[in-house]
Design an enzyme around this catalytic site. Structure first.
Site, short mmCIF file in Angstrom:
data_model
loop_
_atom_site.label_atom_id
_atom_site.label_comp_id
_atom_site.label_asym_id
_atom_site.label_seq_id
_atom_site.Cartn_x
_atom_site.Cartn_y
_atom_site.Cartn_z
N THR A 86 45.70 9.10 -61.44
CA THR A 86 45.56 7.66 -61.12
C THR A 86 46.34 7.36 -60.05
O THR A 86 47.48 7.78 -59.95
CB THR A 86 45.89 7.05 -62.37
OG1 THR A 86 45.67 5.55 -62.10
CG2 THR A 86 47.33 7.04 -63.04
N GLY A 87 46.14 6.13 -59.27
CA GLY A 87 46.95 6.08 -58.16
C GLY A 87 46.08 5.59 -56.98
O GLY A 87 44.94 5.67 -57.20
N GLY A 109 43.77 6.38 -54.54
CA GLY A 109 42.87 7.51 -54.48
C GLY A 109 42.80 7.99 -53.23
O GLY A 109 42.43 9.38 -52.91
N ARG A 137 32.62 2.42 -51.49
CA ARG A 137 33.92 3.29 -51.63
C ARG A 137 34.04 4.10 -52.85
O ARG A 137 33.62 3.44 -53.71
CB ARG A 137 35.01 2.15 -51.49
CG ARG A 137 36.56 3.14 -51.36
CD ARG A 137 37.16 2.95 -52.84
NE ARG A 137 38.31 3.54 -52.70
CZ ARG A 137 39.07 3.89 -53.84
NH1 ARG A 137 38.54 3.67 -55.07
NH2 ARG A 137 40.34 4.26 -53.77
N THR A 153 42.77 2.60 -64.28
CA THR A 153 42.10 3.82 -64.29
C THR A 153 42.31 4.50 -65.45
O THR A 153 43.43 4.38 -66.23
CB THR A 153 42.24 4.78 -62.98
OG1 THR A 153 41.78 4.12 -61.84
CG2 THR A 153 41.52 6.13 -63.36
N ASP A 210 38.90 8.62 -55.95
CA ASP A 210 39.26 10.11 -56.20
C ASP A 210 38.99 10.47 -57.93
O ASP A 210 38.55 11.87 -57.87
CB ASP A 210 40.72 10.41 -56.08
CG ASP A 210 41.59 9.31 -57.02
OD1 ASP A 210 41.31 8.16 -57.14
OD2 ASP A 210 42.42 9.91 -57.77
#
Ligand code: ASP
Length: 295
Positions: A210-211, A213, A188, A160, A191
């Site tokens: 980022t990560g 979500g 889907r 991201t 975030d």
């Protein structure tokens, strides 16, 4: 009242990294180019909003990250892109989700903010509205999208991209764009597209995440970071560390990272795993890029 000063900063990320093998020179070089270009724009008086949008557009076009051209495919083998931006000074925000045919999802998010009364448009019908508003269409999506290769080293995570900036008029902005998690279910939404979860800005700070979500959405992570810094007596760095390391990292056992900027222009970077690809440039310092965050 905006006060003109000489202070400006741009800080970008290219996603979390699980270990040193995911830190490739081509991505770091590209991030260096992005922040150097962003710094030149800000030095010439560009608005923070324009600086973050242009930074994200170049990362979307590069094919090096899980955003725009390099986006991962979902479970059914096609791309669904999400993006959002927030203009801290005006309080306006825009987001677009589940885009399959638009070249620059971040420009689509900007169209939502500037050309509609809404905050988010999603799916095929939202995409058609954006095309009617002038969003650039990809004529052959299956030939255009070439997923970046970071998936091989971090199967659950993505590259991201995000950017935050402070301009010489004291305005802050944040922007985030993603192809989402690899092999996600069709439909889907990440975030990154949700204001307050993966993207947020107000008059005191700008945040891009980022990560994983789902955890950032459940915890309204980006807004929580901003609000803890405003009301809980924490510095922005302490607030980012608390949400990323203590809540999402220790309590949720999920990977994640954020970048943030306050009015002092000091880069805030927090990650709970190995680190996050990042780079920044400011009036006060040269270009700096890296991945490892000391914990
Ligand atoms: N936050 C993104 C998502 O959940 C993925 C990532 O940044 O690694 O889609």
């Amino acid at each position: 009242m905006m006060s003109r000063n000489s202070r400006y900063t741009i800080l970008v990320h290219g996603g979390t990294v699980s270990g040193p093998e995911a830190v490739t020179e081509d991505r770091l070089h590209f991030i260096k180019y992005v922040v150097e270009t962003g710094r030149q724009r800000l030095a010439a008086g560009a608005a923070a909003l324009d600086a973050v949008v242009e930074a994200i557009v170049s990362m979307e076009d590069s094919g090096l990250f899980d955003a725009g051209k390099g986006s991962y495919f979902n479970r059914d083998g096609f791309v669904e892109n999400d993006a959002a931006l927030a203009d801290g000074h005006t309080g306006r925000a825009g987001a677009a989700a589940l885009l399959r045919r638009l070249k620059n999802p971040i420009r689509a998010a900007r169209l939502v903010m500037e050309r509609t009364d809404h905050v988010m448009l999603a799916g095929a019908t939202g995409e058609q509205v954006l095309i009617d508003l002038g969003a650039e269409l990809i004529t052959n999506p299956s030939a255009y999208f070439t997923p970046t290769t970071t998936a091989s080293v971090m199967p659950d995570l993505s590259g991201t991209v995000g950017a935050v900036a402070l301009d010489t008029d004291g305005r802050l902005a944040a922007a985030t764009s993603t192809g989402g998690t690899r092999h996600k279910l069709p439909g889907r939404v990440s975030d990154s597209a949700i204001i307050g979860a993966g993207t947020f800005a107000n008059r005191s700070c700008a945040v891009s995440a980022t990560g994983k979500g789902e955890y950032f959405i459940r915890r309204s992570a980006a807004a929580d970071i901003a609000l803890r810094a405003a009301y809980a007596g924490m510095s922005l760095q302490q607030s980012a560390d608390y949400v990323v390391r203590e809540l999402i990292g220790r309590q949720d056992s999920a990977m994640g990272a954020v970048i943030a900027l306050g009015l002092d222009g000091k880069p805030v970077i927090s990650a709970n795993g190995y680190g996050v690809l990042h780079g920044h440039a400011a009036d006060t310092a040269g270009v700096c890029t890296g991945a490892r965050i000391a914990t």
